[in-house]
Motif scaffolding. Structure first.
Motif, PDB file in Angstrom:
ATOM      1  N   LEU A   1      -7.071   2.489  -2.562  1.00  0.00           N
ATOM      2  CA  LEU A   1      -6.251   2.758  -1.623  1.00  0.00           C
ATOM      3  C   LEU A   1      -7.769   2.603  -0.218  1.00  0.00           C
ATOM      4  CD1 LEU A   1      -3.003   4.539  -2.214  1.00  0.00           C
ATOM      5  CD2 LEU A   1      -3.049   1.898  -1.464  1.00  0.00           C
TER       6      LEU A   1
ATOM      7  N   GLU B   1      -7.514   1.393   3.541  1.00  0.00           N
ATOM      8  CA  GLU B   1      -6.822   2.464   4.054  1.00  0.00           C
ATOM      9  C   GLU B   1      -7.403   3.728   4.753  1.00  0.00           C
ATOM     10  OE1 GLU B   1      -3.198   1.481   4.518  1.00  0.00           O
ATOM     11  OE2 GLU B   1      -3.535  -0.668   3.450  1.00  0.00           O
TER      12      GLU B   1
ATOM     13  N   ALA C   1       0.964  -1.479  -0.594  1.00  0.00           N
ATOM     14  CA  ALA C   1      -0.076   0.636  -0.072  1.00  0.00           C
ATOM     15  C   ALA C   1       0.708   1.572  -0.026  1.00  0.00           C
ATOM     16  CB  ALA C   1      -1.057   0.057   1.010  1.00  0.00           C
TER      17      ALA C   1
END
Length: 382
Positions: A85, A90, A59
């Motif tokens: 993401l 995230e 990531a």
């Protein structure tokens, strides 16, 4: 050793390490960061892309890649990477801030405002985030929210930039006193401030201080030739001086800089009508209607252009639409006067037209110039 030399030496050292271990993800990440720090964007891009090829689920590498995309002005790719993401779970608030930047530079202001708001709520509560949030909300015509965001920005930064923009937002909200006070404070510190000059020029224009207004708008355009407000303001000063050709040229540039801004198109229409180009005026007013069908002044201006061409039935229809939206719209006053003149009632018609157009209006009645000056304020969308 200067920092630039230190960075170069460190970069060369990691390049030598990577030469003997080209698939080392950790080295690639560190080298990518060094390239990014040194402004070597193509090399940084290649490093992070290599990391993702070797370890697709990294990531951090995707986040760094988005940062490079932003620096390269590849905003669509940056937004897609960051959204991926976020959709993947995230939660780093910085991702939302960067997503806001990517959306802002695509002029997706509502989506960008949402991203900046989430970033702020989750810890990115700094001047830069507040600045972009204020700009986005302002673009969307959310003036109360823009003012709150700008107040927050100014409370953090307390600099000429934030106070100048706060002045501009207050001007658009109709608070001329505070806008003027802030603009004067900023200009005492920074005479070239674009936003403060925009407010100072607009206020001068409202007072018919044509020389003062021209000076402010020209100062802006010397720095920012793409500033639509300044071109519109300059066009109005030229129109006041009866310099019709230059006024039309300036307003055309304003419209190019602010495509779809109905107020600018209406001002351009009246400038053309004032210059005797009724057909060109009709085109401008029709473009204004396309930009904002619920704005009475677009339809009222069209009525004025049509009656000038003696297309009476069409003019009456446009005037009816305008009056339903706002019985006090400017174009209908002009059109009604022109219809009276065609009907042989010239004396009354001339009085109405004079009330509309002369530079010293009768009490309570704005002139054309005063009316068009109001388009230097942003009309809220909601």
């Amino acid at each position: 050793m200067p920092l630039a030399d230190q960075l170069q030496a460190q970069t060369e050292r990691f390049e030598s390490f990577l030469a003997s271990d080209p698939d080392n993800v950790s080295l690639l990440m560190q080298l990518g960061d060094l390239y990014l720090q040194g402004g070597k964007l193509d090399q940084a891009l290649a490093s992070f892309e290599r990391v993702i090829a070797l370890a697709p689920g990294t990531a951090v590498a995707h986040g760094r890649l988005a940062t490079v995309y932003l620096a390269l002005h590849r905003f669509g790719e940056a937004a897609a990477t960051l959204q991926g993401l976020i959709d993947g779970g995230e939660t780093d608030a910085a991702l939302y801030h960067n997503l806001g930047l990517a959306l802002y530079y695509q002029e997706r202001y509502a989506d960008a405002a949402s991203a900046f708001t989430i970033a702020q709520k989750n810890g990115v509560d700094n001047a830069n985030n507040a600045k972009y949030l204020a700009h986005c909300l302002h673009h969307e015509g959310e003036l109360d929210a823009a003012n709150a965001a700008c107040e927050h920005w100014a409370s953090i930064a307390n600099d000429a930039d934030s106070n100048a923009y706060l002045s501009l937002v207050n001007f658009d909200m109709g608070d001329r006193v505070r806008a003027g006070d802030l603009a004067r404070q900023v200009l005492a510190e920074d005479p070239d401030s674009v936003d403060a000059n925009a407010v100072a020029g607009a206020l001068a224009l409202e007072k018919q201080d044509i020389d003062g207004a021209s000076a402010s708008f020209e100062r802006i355009l010397a720095q920012r030739s793409d500033n639509g407000r300044a071109w519109l303001g300059l066009g109005l000063t030229l129109m006041h001086k009866q310099n019709n050709a230059d006024a039309i040229a300036a307003m055309t540039k304003a419209s190019d800089c602010m495509p779809g801004h109905a107020g600018t198109l209406i001002a351009l229409g009246w400038a053309k009508l004032n210059a005797g180009d009724a057909v060109g005026a009709e085109q401008a007013f029709r473009a204004a209607i396309e930009a904002d069908r619920n704005f009475a002044e677009s339809h009222g201006g069209l009525a004025a252009a049509l009656v000038t061409q003696q297309r009476i039935d069409e003019a009456k229809h446009a005037m009816t639409v305008a009056n339903k939206l706002d019985p006090a719209n400017f174009g209908s006053v002009y059109t009604q006067a022109a219809l009276l003149k065609l009907d042989g009632r010239s004396e009354l018609a001339d009085r109405l037209i004079e009330r509309a157009l002369r530079q010293s209006p009768l009490e309570g009645t704005p002139t054309l110039f005063e009316h068009l000056s109001t388009f230097l304020s942003m009309r809220p969308k909601k």
